[in-house]
Design a protein around this motif. Structure first.
Motif, PDB file in Angstrom:
ATOM      1  N   CYS A 180       0.853  -1.189   0.000  1.00  0.00           N
ATOM      2  CA  CYS A 180       0.000   0.000   0.000  1.00  0.00           C
ATOM      3  C   CYS A 180       0.885   1.235   0.000  1.00  0.00           C
ATOM      4  N   LYS A 181       0.714   2.083  -1.015  1.00  0.00           N
ATOM      5  CA  LYS A 181       1.474   3.319  -1.134  1.00  0.00           C
ATOM      6  C   LYS A 181       0.527   4.493  -0.922  1.00  0.00           C
ATOM      7  N   SER A 182       0.814   5.319   0.075  1.00  0.00           N
ATOM      8  CA  SER A 182      -0.021   6.471   0.381  1.00  0.00           C
ATOM      9  C   SER A 182       0.494   7.692  -0.372  1.00  0.00           C
ATOM     10  N   SER A 183      -0.402   8.375  -1.053  1.00  0.00           N
ATOM     11  CA  SER A 183      -0.033   9.576  -1.787  1.00  0.00           C
ATOM     12  C   SER A 183      -0.284  10.812  -0.941  1.00  0.00           C
ATOM     13  N   SER A 184       0.169  11.964  -1.425  1.00  0.00           N
ATOM     14  CA  SER A 184       0.056  13.201  -0.665  1.00  0.00           C
ATOM     15  C   SER A 184      -1.387  13.660  -0.507  1.00  0.00           C
ATOM     16  N   ASP A 185      -2.277  13.224  -1.405  1.00  0.00           N
ATOM     17  CA  ASP A 185      -3.679  13.638  -1.310  1.00  0.00           C
ATOM     18  C   ASP A 185      -4.520  12.666  -0.488  1.00  0.00           C
ATOM     19  N   GLY A 186      -3.867  11.736   0.217  1.00  0.00           N
ATOM     20  CA  GLY A 186      -4.576  10.857   1.139  1.00  0.00           C
ATOM     21  C   GLY A 186      -5.082   9.572   0.531  1.00  0.00           C
ATOM     22  N   GLN A 187      -4.801   9.319  -0.729  1.00  0.00           N
ATOM     23  CA  GLN A 187      -5.240   8.070  -1.344  1.00  0.00           C
ATOM     24  C   GLN A 187      -4.215   6.968  -1.121  1.00  0.00           C
ATOM     25  N   ASN A 188      -4.710   5.743  -1.057  1.00  0.00           N
ATOM     26  CA  ASN A 188      -3.858   4.576  -0.881  1.00  0.00           C
ATOM     27  C   ASN A 188      -3.880   3.724  -2.143  1.00  0.00           C
ATOM     28  N   GLN A 189      -2.760   3.605  -2.800  1.00  0.00           N
ATOM     29  CA  GLN A 189      -2.653   2.749  -3.969  1.00  0.00           C
ATOM     30  C   GLN A 189      -2.303   1.333  -3.507  1.00  0.00           C
ATOM     31  N   VAL A 190      -3.157   0.382  -3.858  1.00  0.00           N
ATOM     32  CA  VAL A 190      -3.020  -1.000  -3.386  1.00  0.00           C
ATOM     33  C   VAL A 190      -2.516  -1.878  -4.519  1.00  0.00           C
ATOM     34  N   GLN A 191      -1.450  -2.594  -4.271  1.00  0.00           N
ATOM     35  CA  GLN A 191      -0.870  -3.480  -5.271  1.00  0.00           C
ATOM     36  C   GLN A 191      -0.711  -4.877  -4.688  1.00  0.00           C
ATOM     37  N   GLN A 192      -1.332  -5.855  -5.311  1.00  0.00           N
ATOM     38  CA  GLN A 192      -1.107  -7.247  -4.929  1.00  0.00           C
ATOM     39  C   GLN A 192       0.123  -7.740  -5.652  1.00  0.00           C
ATOM     40  N   ILE A 193       1.086  -8.229  -4.892  1.00  0.00           N
ATOM     41  CA  ILE A 193       2.359  -8.674  -5.469  1.00  0.00           C
ATOM     42  C   ILE A 193       2.289 -10.174  -5.701  1.00  0.00           C
ATOM     43  N   GLY A 194       2.238 -10.546  -6.979  1.00  0.00           N
ATOM     44  CA  GLY A 194       2.170 -11.958  -7.321  1.00  0.00           C
ATOM     45  C   GLY A 194       0.753 -12.504  -7.251  1.00  0.00           C
ATOM     46  N   ARG A 195       0.590 -13.708  -7.740  1.00  0.00           N
ATOM     47  CA  ARG A 195      -0.693 -14.394  -7.715  1.00  0.00           C
ATOM     48  C   ARG A 195      -0.571 -15.699  -6.935  1.00  0.00           C
ATOM     49  N   PRO A 196      -1.655 -16.156  -6.326  1.00  0.00           N
ATOM     50  CA  PRO A 196      -1.590 -17.409  -5.574  1.00  0.00           C
ATOM     51  C   PRO A 196      -1.342 -18.592  -6.488  1.00  0.00           C
ATOM     52  N   HIS A 197      -0.556 -19.527  -6.025  1.00  0.00           N
ATOM     53  CA  HIS A 197      -0.317 -20.760  -6.771  1.00  0.00           C
ATOM     54  C   HIS A 197      -1.392 -21.773  -6.386  1.00  0.00           C
ATOM     55  N   ASN A 198      -2.493 -21.726  -7.094  1.00  0.00           N
ATOM     56  CA  ASN A 198      -3.587 -22.642  -6.792  1.00  0.00           C
ATOM     57  C   ASN A 198      -4.219 -23.140  -8.087  1.00  0.00           C
ATOM     58  N   THR A 199      -5.286 -23.887  -7.959  1.00  0.00           N
ATOM     59  CA  THR A 199      -5.908 -24.531  -9.115  1.00  0.00           C
ATOM     60  C   THR A 199      -6.686 -23.563  -9.984  1.00  0.00           C
ATOM     61  N   GLU A 200      -6.742 -22.280  -9.624  1.00  0.00           N
ATOM     62  CA  GLU A 200      -7.396 -21.271 -10.447  1.00  0.00           C
ATOM     63  C   GLU A 200      -6.392 -20.397 -11.184  1.00  0.00           C
ATOM     64  N   ASN A 201      -5.114 -20.597 -10.938  1.00  0.00           N
ATOM     65  CA  ASN A 201      -4.063 -19.823 -11.582  1.00  0.00           C
ATOM     66  C   ASN A 201      -3.769 -20.441 -12.954  1.00  0.00           C
ATOM     67  N   GLU A 202      -4.067 -19.690 -14.021  1.00  0.00           N
ATOM     68  CA  GLU A 202      -3.910 -20.224 -15.367  1.00  0.00           C
ATOM     69  C   GLU A 202      -2.451 -20.556 -15.681  1.00  0.00           C
ATOM     70  N   ASP A 203      -1.524 -19.763 -15.183  1.00  0.00           N
ATOM     71  CA  ASP A 203      -0.113 -20.061 -15.414  1.00  0.00           C
ATOM     72  C   ASP A 203       0.284 -21.388 -14.776  1.00  0.00           C
ATOM     73  N   GLU A 204      -0.233 -21.645 -13.586  1.00  0.00           N
ATOM     74  CA  GLU A 204       0.056 -22.908 -12.922  1.00  0.00           C
ATOM     75  C   GLU A 204      -0.589 -24.084 -13.658  1.00  0.00           C
ATOM     76  N   LEU A 205      -1.787 -23.879 -14.166  1.00  0.00           N
ATOM     77  CA  LEU A 205      -2.448 -24.941 -14.918  1.00  0.00           C
ATOM     78  C   LEU A 205      -1.667 -25.260 -16.200  1.00  0.00           C
ATOM     79  N   GLN A 206      -1.118 -24.225 -16.837  1.00  0.00           N
ATOM     80  CA  GLN A 206      -0.294 -24.469 -18.022  1.00  0.00           C
ATOM     81  C   GLN A 206       0.991 -25.206 -17.659  1.00  0.00           C
ATOM     82  N   ARG A 207       1.556 -24.883 -16.512  1.00  0.00           N
ATOM     83  CA  ARG A 207       2.767 -25.588 -16.065  1.00  0.00           C
ATOM     84  C   ARG A 207       2.469 -27.065 -15.841  1.00  0.00           C
ATOM     85  N   LEU A 208       1.338 -27.353 -15.208  1.00  0.00           N
ATOM     86  CA  LEU A 208       0.952 -28.738 -14.975  1.00  0.00           C
ATOM     87  C   LEU A 208       0.639 -29.449 -16.292  1.00  0.00           C
TER      88      LEU A 208
END
Length: 489
Positions: A180-208
């Motif tokens: 979470c990066k807070s800007s000067s105007d009070g907003q919070n920019q939210v970034q999810q880093i990476g994706r879960p390695h589960n059965t819904e991850n298309e990249d993981e399904l391609q690997r399998l």
């Protein structure tokens, strides 16, 4: 250095006992819960989550959240070995990105292999049931069973390494990291880093699929040998015996791996916080609210607690308790999502601040401390339309008001005259993109308060902080046909 690690491993104490804890983070946790017919929750197994938060040398910090299953031993084992392999002088400012990535990968993979090899050795030497042992070797048999239990189970991990303003996130499994990066105007920019390695991850399904596993069947099943994660640490039963598992029997090589996915971010000039969450925490919130706004809601709750209190441990624990309450309320509501909230797994949240301004919540009202007379919940609305909320507040002086929701907010205030309550209209708009989103969830409603406390009137009473007169009038107009009267006479 090798001798130092050897001495630590031979001692009975934890290998990490002498390392200093990081004071810029807090951890909250809650055990698993299964709701009964009466709505009361019971714990179905001991807490299997783990975490670490250490401060090393040369600008190095290490954090991690581990989600164990079939016991907590793998989570505990990996957290200690990970720390010993990274913070006993191995890392310094001269290491490049490739050096750090290689070291993180080696640690995760090697620890997982060590567990599996130990279990394989026990099987080959004594057999899976230890039938080769004679009756008089009962003590040996009991010890071997203890060893088998020690190497049972597995864990998923999300690890954060900060080295001289460089942030590395290593993820194995379905835990989550949010920046979470807070800007000067009070907003919070939210970034999810990476994706879960589960059965819904298309990249993981391609690997399998490249290994010969049918991705359609895996996606339909939703789990592999009882777990949704396609990458784990430990779990010898799946990794050594995958050919005996129907979904994985066609794999040409080991399909469930421990190799982490590593992402790098630069923290120079960043103000905000980093969140590491176990799968149980984020799943509980998604089950109750839906996955669409879960990241924004989590950041909003954290920001709200950080605005109220300066103790990071208490703030992290308060957020976990809020998620527990949201999950429980969804179960008790009997509505559409109630069936998804019959239980939740162990929950762990690690909050690490990044040049984040400390709260002054420890101040008393007469010293200008914050007052929170009402609970203003974060919004889980997915609409992009504007929403206005009007609150009449009695405040000695103007303060910075935001709505503490997961939306970008603006505040319109009038200047109150003496003896008059100021009115603040909070206007909210929701914005979201695939990679990041905005949030003003700093929870700073009534954030500032004048240095002078409200003075008693001629009756000796202090004016209320919130004026509910308008509510009483509106309620009365809607219920004019009723006999009862709400509000003060």
């Amino acid at each position: 250095m090798a001798a130092q690690r050897r001495n630590l491993m031979q001692s009975h104490q934890s290998w990490t006992d002498d390392l200093p804890l990081c004071q810029m983070c807090g951890v909250g946790s809650a055990p698993n819960c299964v709701y009964g017919p009466d709505g009361k929750g019971t714990q179905s197994h001991p807490n299997e989550d783990g975490h670490l938060r250490f401060r090393g040398e040369d600008g190095c910090f290490l954090y991690g959240v581990f989600n164990g299953y079939d016991g907590s031993r793998v989570a505990s084992y990996v957290s200690q070995f990970l720390t010993a392999e990274l913070l006993l002088g191995q890392l310094n400012s001269t290491h490049t990105d490739d050096d750090v990535r290689r070291l993180l990968t080696q640690v995760c993979v090697c620890r997982s292999v060590a567990y599996c090899v130990l279990r394989k050795t026990l099987n080959e030497k004594y057999g899976t049931g230890y039938q080769q042992l004679s009756p008089h070797s009962q003590k040996v048999q009991e010890r071997l069973k203890e060893l088998e239990q020690e190497v049972s189970g597995g864990a998923t991990a999300v690890v954060a390494l900060i080295l001289n303003s460089r942030l590395y996130i290593a993820n194995v499994g379905s835990n989550r990291a949010l920046l979470c990066k807070s800007s000067s105007d009070g907003q919070n920019q939210v970034q999810q880093i990476g994706r879960p390695h589960n059965t819904e991850n298309e990249d993981e399904l391609q690997r399998l699929a490249a290994l010969g596993v049918d991705p359609a069947r895996v996606k339909q099943a939703g789990q592999i040998a009882g777990q949704p994660s396609t990458r784990t640490i430990g779990d010898y039963r799946v990794k050594l015996n995958y050919t005996d598992i129907d979904l994985l029997s066609g794999a040409k090589s080991q399909p469930i791996i421990a190799e982490p996915e590593i992402h790098r971010n630069q923290l120079d000039g960043v103000t905000g916080f980093l969140l590491l969450m176990s799968e149980g925490l984020i799943s509980a919130l998604e089950s109750a609210r839906g996955p669409e706004q879960a990241n924004q809601e989590m950041v909003a709750m954290v920001a709200a607690e950080l605005a109220q209190q300066s103790d990071l441990e208490a703030a992290a624990q308060a957020v976990v308790e809020r998620v527990k309450r949201v999950h429980h309320d969804a179960h008790a509501s009997g509505r559409q999502r109630a069936a998804r909230c019959a239980r939740h797994e162990d929950m762990t949240l690690l909050v690490r601040t990044l040049d984040y301004p400390p709260s002054d919540g420890l101040l008393t009202p007469t010293q200008g401390g914050r007052i929170y007379p009402v609970s203003v919940p974060y919004s889980n609305s997915q609409s992009t339309s504007k929403t206005s909320v009007t609150l009449s507040l009695v405040m000695p002086s103007q303060g910075s008001l935001t709505n503490g929701t997961n939306t970008a907010s603006t505040v319109e205030e009038g200047t109150p005259t003496p003896g008059q309550s100021p009115t603040a209209t909070l206007q909210s708009t929701n914005t979201q993109t695939q990679s990041s989103s905005s949030s003003s969830g700093d929870g700073s409603l009534f954030r500032q308060r004048g240095s002078q406390a409200a003075q008693p009137d001629e009756t000796g009473r202090v004016p209320p902080y919130v004026d509910f007169s308008q509510f009483y009038r509106l309620w009365g107009s809607d219920h004019a046909d009723t006999q009862s009267t709400l509000g003060p006479q």
